[in-house]
Scaffold this motif. Structure first.
Motif: not given
Length: 274
Positions: A54, A57, A93, A101
């Motif tokens: 994450q 992104d 995502m 993740n």
């Protein structure tokens, strides 16, 4: 709860604020966005860092760098460029609570192991955190008080001694605020008022014991439970490294470490001691 400090090699262990020596956790790095701290991470091979997917992104390779070999967040050690970012192929995502993740980021030069920068061992595939012995240490450069990622100047590396919270209990604590996935685990500090905060996403959770003083990486921090860290009561949520071990091994295997260059020092990263 009495700490098992058999893995600690330096005389200066920790202060009341949790400050530590990098020599005890030399795998810990600062992953940076536009030159400033963004996420934590762990060295897992001579050119690969493991962190949370994450963190990347809508981010390109050129925007990311890594500081290694420094106990300080904003100076010392070396800054490496990032030439590749590989997120787990099953990471979604667009999901609010994604599985898998995890991301591997490749730095531009091999890292020559020293007392301040070394890869950490990875948990065996599909294994769980040992429940009854040793201790789990989370290290990182995240915020201490507020929800501001880059809070404070010259932030130093800190650690948190944590223990696993049973999934059923963790689900009850979070309720509808977070949906635990099959490859998530919950860890909570053994000391009240200490928890993950802004900038701690990607921090490594490493298990140590008297028989395993180098440590084994079991988790990567994902979620702190609160954006404002003045109320640090909830356990943190971590991705289980063991559940993605085959993918991690494949990434490292597809791009073999340049051992000969690193050992000879020809292209390896030198390190100035702070």
């Amino acid at each position: 709860m009495e700490e098992d400090l058999t893995h600690v090699r330096r005389k200066r262990l920790t202060t009341k604020n949790g400050l530590v020596c990098l020599e005890d956790y030399p795998y810990t790095v600062s992953v940076r966005l536009h030159g400033k701290h963004w996420c934590g991470g762990a060295i897992v091979s001579k050119q690969w860092i493991l962190t949370a997917a994450q963190c990347f992104d809508y981010v390109t390779n050129e925007e990311v760098s890594v500081r290694i070999g420094s106990v300080f967040r904003d100076f010392g050690g070396r800054i490496l460029s990032v030439i590749d970012i590989k997120r787990h192929p099953e990471y979604k995502m667009d999901q609010y609570y994604p599985e898998h993740n995890l991301a591997m980021i490749k730095v531009n030069l091999p890292i020559a192991p020293t007392s301040r920068m070394q890869p950490v061992g990875l948990a065996v595939a599909d294994s769980d955190l040992p429940p009854a012995f040793g201790e789990t240490v989370v290290t990182g450069f995240g915020s201490v008080i507020s929800g501001q990622i880059r809070e404070g100047e010259n932030q130093e590396l800190r650690r948190m001694i944590a223990q696993e919270v049973p999934r059923a209990e963790c689900r009850q604590i979070y309720g509808n605020d977070y949906s635990l996935q099959h490859d998530h685990m919950c860890l909570q500090s053994v000391v009240k008022g200490v928890a993950l905060c802004a900038g701690d996403t990607g921090d490594p959770a490493v298990h140590f014991s008297g028989l395993n003083r180098a440590g084994t990486l079991y988790g990567i921090a994902l979620f702190s439970g609160t954006e404002e860290c003045a109320y640090k009561s909830k356990p943190g949520i971590y991705a289980k490294v063991a559940y993605s071990r085959q993918w991690i091994d494949k990434i490292i295997g597809e791009s073999p470490d340049r051992t000969e260059s690193a050992d000879s020092g020809e292209n390896a990263i030198p390190l100035d001691m702070d």
